[in-house]
Design an enzyme around this catalytic site. Sequence first.
Site, short mmCIF file in Angstrom:
data_model
loop_
_atom_site.label_atom_id
_atom_site.label_comp_id
_atom_site.label_asym_id
_atom_site.label_seq_id
_atom_site.Cartn_x
_atom_site.Cartn_y
_atom_site.Cartn_z
N HIS A 112 -6.96 -5.85 2.34
CA HIS A 112 -5.81 -5.27 3.03
C HIS A 112 -5.22 -6.35 3.93
O HIS A 112 -5.93 -6.94 4.76
CB HIS A 112 -6.25 -4.11 3.93
CG HIS A 112 -6.81 -2.91 3.23
ND1 HIS A 112 -6.09 -1.77 3.01
CD2 HIS A 112 -8.04 -2.69 2.71
CE1 HIS A 112 -6.85 -0.87 2.39
NE2 HIS A 112 -8.04 -1.41 2.20
N GLY A 121 -15.37 3.35 4.18
CA GLY A 121 -14.22 4.14 3.76
C GLY A 121 -13.56 3.63 2.50
O GLY A 121 -12.45 4.06 2.17
N GLN A 122 -14.23 2.73 1.77
CA GLN A 122 -13.63 2.22 0.52
C GLN A 122 -13.39 3.37 -0.46
O GLN A 122 -14.31 4.15 -0.74
CB GLN A 122 -14.54 1.17 -0.14
CG GLN A 122 -13.90 0.56 -1.40
CD GLN A 122 -14.78 -0.47 -2.10
OE1 GLN A 122 -15.95 -0.63 -1.77
NE2 GLN A 122 -14.22 -1.14 -3.08
N HIS A 143 -10.42 -5.52 -3.01
CA HIS A 143 -9.07 -5.70 -2.49
C HIS A 143 -9.12 -6.11 -1.03
O HIS A 143 -9.97 -5.66 -0.27
CB HIS A 143 -8.21 -4.45 -2.66
CG HIS A 143 -8.83 -3.17 -2.16
ND1 HIS A 143 -9.83 -2.52 -2.85
CD2 HIS A 143 -8.60 -2.43 -1.05
CE1 HIS A 143 -10.18 -1.43 -2.19
NE2 HIS A 143 -9.46 -1.35 -1.08
N ASP A 194 0.85 -1.19 0.00
CA ASP A 194 0.00 0.00 0.00
C ASP A 194 0.89 1.24 0.00
O ASP A 194 1.91 1.31 0.69
CB ASP A 194 -0.91 0.00 1.23
CG ASP A 194 -2.05 0.99 1.11
OD1 ASP A 194 -3.21 0.54 1.01
OD2 ASP A 194 -1.81 2.21 1.12
N ILE A 195 0.48 2.25 -0.77
CA ILE A 195 1.27 3.48 -0.91
C ILE A 195 1.23 4.32 0.37
O ILE A 195 2.10 5.15 0.60
CB ILE A 195 0.76 4.29 -2.13
CG1 ILE A 195 1.84 5.20 -2.68
CG2 ILE A 195 -0.50 5.07 -1.80
CD1 ILE A 195 1.52 5.77 -4.06
N ASN A 204 -12.87 -3.41 2.72
CA ASN A 204 -13.83 -2.31 2.82
C ASN A 204 -14.81 -2.41 1.66
O ASN A 204 -14.43 -2.74 0.53
CB ASN A 204 -13.09 -0.97 2.79
CG ASN A 204 -12.27 -0.74 4.04
OD1 ASN A 204 -12.70 -1.09 5.14
ND2 ASN A 204 -11.09 -0.16 3.89
P1 AMP Z 1 -9.78 1.33 0.41
O1 AMP Z 1 -9.94 2.58 1.25
O2 AMP Z 1 -10.17 0.07 1.15
O3 AMP Z 1 -10.45 1.46 -0.93
O4 AMP Z 1 -8.23 1.17 0.18
C1 AMP Z 1 -7.56 1.71 -0.93
C2 AMP Z 1 -6.10 1.66 -0.61
O5 AMP Z 1 -5.37 1.85 -1.81
C3 AMP Z 1 -5.62 2.74 0.39
O6 AMP Z 1 -5.07 2.11 1.52
C4 AMP Z 1 -4.59 3.52 -0.43
O7 AMP Z 1 -3.49 3.96 0.35
C5 AMP Z 1 -4.18 2.51 -1.49
N1 AMP Z 1 -3.65 3.07 -2.72
C6 AMP Z 1 -4.16 4.06 -3.47
N2 AMP Z 1 -3.40 4.29 -4.56
C7 AMP Z 1 -2.37 3.40 -4.49
C8 AMP Z 1 -1.24 3.12 -5.30
N3 AMP Z 1 -0.99 3.80 -6.44
N4 AMP Z 1 -0.38 2.14 -4.92
C9 AMP Z 1 -0.60 1.45 -3.79
N5 AMP Z 1 -1.66 1.66 -2.98
C10 AMP Z 1 -2.53 2.62 -3.32
#
Ligand code: AMP
Length: 115
Positions: free
Chosen positions: A103, A94-95, A101, A29-30, A88
Site C-alpha cells: 500500500h 488485516g490482509q 501488495h 485502491d478501490i 499486510n
Molecule cells: P489488504 O487488506 O492489505 O489485503 O489490502 C487489500 C486492498 O485491496 C484493500 O485496501 C482493498 O480496498 C483493495 N481492493 C480490493 N478489491 C479491489 C479492487 N477491485 N480494485 C482496487 N483495490 C481493491
Amino acid sequence: METVFSKIISKEIPAKIVFESENVLAFHDINPQAPVHVLIIPKTTEINSVRNFIAGAHDKIIGEMLSAAKTIAKDLNIFDSGFRLVINNGADSGQEVPHLHIHLLGGRKFTWPPG
Ligand code: AMP
C-alpha cells in the site's frame, strides 16, 4: 492462486492503473484510506505475502516494487511531503487479498502507531 488482483493483472476486471512494467502493476485502491492510496503488486501470483517470500528468487521483484513506489510517489506529488508504505501479512494484520501488495499512502498526515 486466483484473486481479485490476478483478475486485474489479466484485465478481467478494471482498475485505475498508474504504473505498469514487465513484472509490476500499480493501481488506485478501490477503498482509499488517504488522498493517494495505490496498491503495488507483482504480476506473478506465486507470492501470497512476505511469508511466501523466497530469498534469492524474489529479491529482484521486491526491488522493482520499491522502485515503482518511488516513481509513483513522484508522479502523484507525494514524494517531498512524505508517504507511507504498508505490507499486510496474514490475519492479524488485516490482509484481505492473498497476493503480495504494497500500500502506498500519502496526501495527508498519518499517526503512529497505526491502529
Ligand atoms: P489488504 O487488506 O492489505 O489485503 O489490502 C487489500 C486492498 O485491496 C484493500 O485496501 C482493498 O480496498 C483493495 N481492493 C480490493 N478489491 C479491489 C479492487 N477491485 N480494485 C482496487 N483495490 C481493491
